[in-house]
Design a protein around this motif. Structure first.
Motif, PDB file in Angstrom:
ATOM      1  N   MET A   1     117.531  45.184  89.966  1.00  0.00           N
ATOM      2  CA  MET A   1     117.978  44.425  90.887  1.00  0.00           C
ATOM      3  C   MET A   1     119.180  43.848  90.301  1.00  0.00           C
ATOM      4  O   MET A   1     119.456  42.958  89.084  1.00  0.00           O
ATOM      5  N   PHE A   2     120.180  43.725  90.944  1.00  0.00           N
ATOM      6  CA  PHE A   2     121.625  42.814  90.623  1.00  0.00           C
ATOM      7  C   PHE A   2     122.027  41.895  91.512  1.00  0.00           C
ATOM      8  O   PHE A   2     122.119  42.119  92.914  1.00  0.00           O
ATOM      9  N   ILE A   3     122.640  40.836  90.977  1.00  0.00           N
ATOM     10  CA  ILE A   3     122.989  39.768  91.988  1.00  0.00           C
ATOM     11  C   ILE A   3     124.557  39.439  91.487  1.00  0.00           C
ATOM     12  O   ILE A   3     124.883  39.129  90.625  1.00  0.00           O
ATOM     13  N   ASP A   4     125.367  39.607  92.654  1.00  0.00           N
ATOM     14  CA  ASP A   4     126.705  39.193  92.552  1.00  0.00           C
ATOM     15  C   ASP A   4     127.055  37.959  92.760  1.00  0.00           C
ATOM     16  O   ASP A   4     127.105  37.626  94.039  1.00  0.00           O
ATOM     17  N   LYS A   5     127.178  36.969  91.876  1.00  0.00           N
ATOM     18  CA  LYS A   5     127.317  35.383  92.129  1.00  0.00           C
ATOM     19  C   LYS A   5     128.684  35.242  92.755  1.00  0.00           C
ATOM     20  O   LYS A   5     128.849  34.162  93.292  1.00  0.00           O
ATOM     21  N   GLN A   6     129.580  36.287  92.584  1.00  0.00           N
ATOM     22  CA  GLN A   6     130.845  36.253  93.270  1.00  0.00           C
ATOM     23  C   GLN A   6     131.155  36.709  94.760  1.00  0.00           C
ATOM     24  O   GLN A   6     132.026  36.499  95.245  1.00  0.00           O
ATOM     25  N   SER A   7     129.944  37.132  95.054  1.00  0.00           N
ATOM     26  CA  SER A   7     129.833  37.813  96.719  1.00  0.00           C
ATOM     27  C   SER A   7     129.811  36.705  97.512  1.00  0.00           C
ATOM     28  O   SER A   7     129.199  35.744  97.489  1.00  0.00           O
ATOM     29  N   PRO A   8     130.520  36.915  98.845  1.00  0.00           N
ATOM     30  CA  PRO A   8     130.403  35.728 100.061  1.00  0.00           C
ATOM     31  C   PRO A   8     128.993  36.145 100.491  1.00  0.00           C
ATOM     32  O   PRO A   8     128.377  35.074 101.190  1.00  0.00           O
ATOM     33  N   ILE A   9     128.340  36.898 100.243  1.00  0.00           N
ATOM     34  CA  ILE A   9     126.867  37.098 100.774  1.00  0.00           C
ATOM     35  C   ILE A   9     125.839  36.139  99.734  1.00  0.00           C
ATOM     36  O   ILE A   9     126.001  36.083  98.594  1.00  0.00           O
ATOM     37  N   PRO A  10     125.333  35.301 100.523  1.00  0.00           N
ATOM     38  CA  PRO A  10     124.297  34.231  99.784  1.00  0.00           C
ATOM     39  C   PRO A  10     123.410  35.082  98.931  1.00  0.00           C
ATOM     40  O   PRO A  10     122.737  36.273  99.048  1.00  0.00           O
ATOM     41  N   MET A  11     123.171  34.552  97.789  1.00  0.00           N
ATOM     42  CA  MET A  11     122.415  34.831  96.620  1.00  0.00           C
ATOM     43  C   MET A  11     120.873  35.408  97.224  1.00  0.00           C
ATOM     44  O   MET A  11     120.463  36.191  96.843  1.00  0.00           O
ATOM     45  N   TYR A  12     120.406  34.142  98.030  1.00  0.00           N
ATOM     46  CA  TYR A  12     119.025  34.453  98.573  1.00  0.00           C
ATOM     47  C   TYR A  12     118.897  35.724  99.379  1.00  0.00           C
ATOM     48  O   TYR A  12     117.933  36.281  99.464  1.00  0.00           O
ATOM     49  N   HIS A  13     120.175  36.064 100.229  1.00  0.00           N
ATOM     50  CA  HIS A  13     119.996  37.131 100.940  1.00  0.00           C
ATOM     51  C   HIS A  13     120.263  38.474 100.065  1.00  0.00           C
ATOM     52  O   HIS A  13     119.450  39.564 100.535  1.00  0.00           O
ATOM     53  N   GLN A  14     120.853  38.371  98.957  1.00  0.00           N
ATOM     54  CA  GLN A  14     121.021  39.641  98.035  1.00  0.00           C
ATOM     55  C   GLN A  14     119.443  39.759  97.428  1.00  0.00           C
ATOM     56  O   GLN A  14     119.213  40.784  97.542  1.00  0.00           O
ATOM     57  N   ILE A  15     118.858  38.741  97.267  1.00  0.00           N
ATOM     58  CA  ILE A  15     117.527  39.108  96.873  1.00  0.00           C
ATOM     59  C   ILE A  15     116.697  39.941  97.763  1.00  0.00           C
ATOM     60  O   ILE A  15     115.913  40.681  97.603  1.00  0.00           O
ATOM     61  N   MET A  16     116.685  39.099  99.004  1.00  0.00           N
ATOM     62  CA  MET A  16     116.066  39.653 100.008  1.00  0.00           C
ATOM     63  C   MET A  16     116.347  41.297 100.297  1.00  0.00           C
ATOM     64  O   MET A  16     115.215  42.032 100.265  1.00  0.00           O
ATOM     65  N   GLU A  17     117.655  41.583 100.142  1.00  0.00           N
ATOM     66  CA  GLU A  17     117.785  43.023 100.604  1.00  0.00           C
ATOM     67  C   GLU A  17     117.535  43.921  99.377  1.00  0.00           C
ATOM     68  O   GLU A  17     117.067  44.987  99.524  1.00  0.00           O
ATOM     69  N   ASN A  18     117.472  43.407  98.080  1.00  0.00           N
ATOM     70  CA  ASN A  18     117.233  44.215  97.028  1.00  0.00           C
ATOM     71  C   ASN A  18     115.474  44.459  97.117  1.00  0.00           C
ATOM     72  O   ASN A  18     115.308  45.698  96.762  1.00  0.00           O
ATOM     73  N   LEU A  19     114.900  43.380  97.077  1.00  0.00           N
ATOM     74  CA  LEU A  19     113.526  43.716  97.257  1.00  0.00           C
ATOM     75  C   LEU A  19     113.082  44.619  98.456  1.00  0.00           C
ATOM     76  O   LEU A  19     112.080  45.283  98.476  1.00  0.00           O
ATOM     77  N   LYS A  20     113.624  44.449  99.760  1.00  0.00           N
ATOM     78  CA  LYS A  20     113.207  45.193 100.654  1.00  0.00           C
ATOM     79  C   LYS A  20     113.626  46.776 100.613  1.00  0.00           C
ATOM     80  O   LYS A  20     112.691  47.616 100.762  1.00  0.00           O
ATOM     81  N   LYS A  21     114.690  46.983  99.837  1.00  0.00           N
ATOM     82  CA  LYS A  21     114.899  48.395  99.540  1.00  0.00           C
ATOM     83  C   LYS A  21     113.919  48.731  98.439  1.00  0.00           C
ATOM     84  O   LYS A  21     113.334  50.053  98.683  1.00  0.00           O
ATOM     85  N   GLN A  22     113.512  48.007  97.438  1.00  0.00           N
ATOM     86  CA  GLN A  22     112.517  48.579  96.552  1.00  0.00           C
ATOM     87  C   GLN A  22     111.101  48.781  97.121  1.00  0.00           C
ATOM     88  O   GLN A  22     110.472  49.591  96.821  1.00  0.00           O
ATOM     89  N   ILE A  23     110.861  47.859  98.328  1.00  0.00           N
ATOM     90  CA  ILE A  23     109.596  48.133  98.830  1.00  0.00           C
ATOM     91  C   ILE A  23     109.716  49.260  99.905  1.00  0.00           C
ATOM     92  O   ILE A  23     108.761  50.094  99.879  1.00  0.00           O
ATOM     93  N   GLU A  24     110.919  49.532 100.366  1.00  0.00           N
ATOM     94  CA  GLU A  24     110.894  50.599 101.549  1.00  0.00           C
ATOM     95  C   GLU A  24     110.850  51.992 100.832  1.00  0.00           C
ATOM     96  O   GLU A  24     110.432  52.897 101.297  1.00  0.00           O
TER      97      GLU A  24
END
Length: 241
Positions: A1-24
């Motif tokens: 899992m990678f979190i881009d702290k410079q991204s305009p996408i909120p970090m909590y949302h990045q965590i969610m999308e990463n975990l969703k992908k791993q689950i799916e």
């Protein structure tokens, strides 16, 4: 899992999308214990509040579930139950490639409950078969089902007929064709008895469904009350304008 702290996408949302992908994609299998909030926070150098928001959202969306004192786990994929079409539980599971079975809790011939007399178009002297079953898919409890069937349509119904599809038996026995049903749905929480039968915890979400099923010519032949596990079912309805 990678979190881009410079991204305009909120970090909590990045965590969610990463975990969703791993689950799916199956990287995180059902019932897998995921790292704690503290572990994620230390791994990515972010606050536990950010991690908590991501995990709480995934719990609310049904991707994860929590067990008190144990941690957060990956949820099993829910069955999608279309609201269109009329099938029995056995027929529905068979179409999914799963083994349907039942655990019989109660089976008896009795007087029709007074509140069901007008629903089933019966008189006080008419009897019904009342059967209560736990419905299982691949031996996992999915629902509690209590059915009321007028004696005149059930014929010589015995426990052995309940090992297969009740609808198939009814159609074969009566020569009638099952045509349609009226169904009502309600969100609820599991009682202690329901929780015990469904292998869940008291207070867990369940779907309560009542259904009156009809032959052609609007002849009612069944009234059924079902309690489905909320963690294993979601209802799908397609609407067209």
């Amino acid at each position: 899992m990678f979190i881009d702290k410079q991204s305009p996408i909120p970090m909590y949302h990045q965590i969610m999308e990463n975990l969703k992908k791993q689950i799916e994609d199956g990287t995180l299998a059902p019932d897998t214990l995921i790292p704690s909030e503290r572990e994620y926070a230390e791994r990515f150098g972010i606050s536990r509040m950010t991690v908590r928001q991501a995990l709480s959202n995934l719990v609310n969306e049904g991707y994860l579930y929590r067990q008190k004192g144990k941690g957060t786990f990956v949820s099993r994929k829910k069955f999608e139950q279309p609201l269109q079409g009329l099938t029995s539980f056995s027929e529905d599971m068979r179409q999914r490639g799963l083994k349907a079975s039942s655990q019989l809790i109660d089976f008896k011939k009795t007087a029709c409950p007074e509140h069901l007399l007008p629903v089933l178009q019966l008189s006080n002297s008419d009897a019904v078969f009342e059967l209560k079953r736990i419905r299982l898919a691949n031996d996992e409890p999915m629902a509690i089902e209590t059915s009321y069937i007028p004696e005149r349509f059930a014929g010589d119904l015995t426990k052995k007929h309940l090992t297969g599809s009740l609808y198939e038996y009814i159609e074969t026995h009566t020569g009638h064709v099952i045509a349609h049903a009226k169904q009502e749905l309600e969100a609820n929480v599991a009682s202690k008895e329901e929780a015990n039968l469904l292998s869940i915890s008291a207070g867990d979400p369940v779907l309560s469904i009542t259904r009156t099923t009809f032959f052609q010519q609007d002849i009612p032949f069944e009234y059924v009350v079902s309690v489905y596990r909320g963690d294993r079912y979601k209802l799908i309805h397609t609407m067209e304008r």
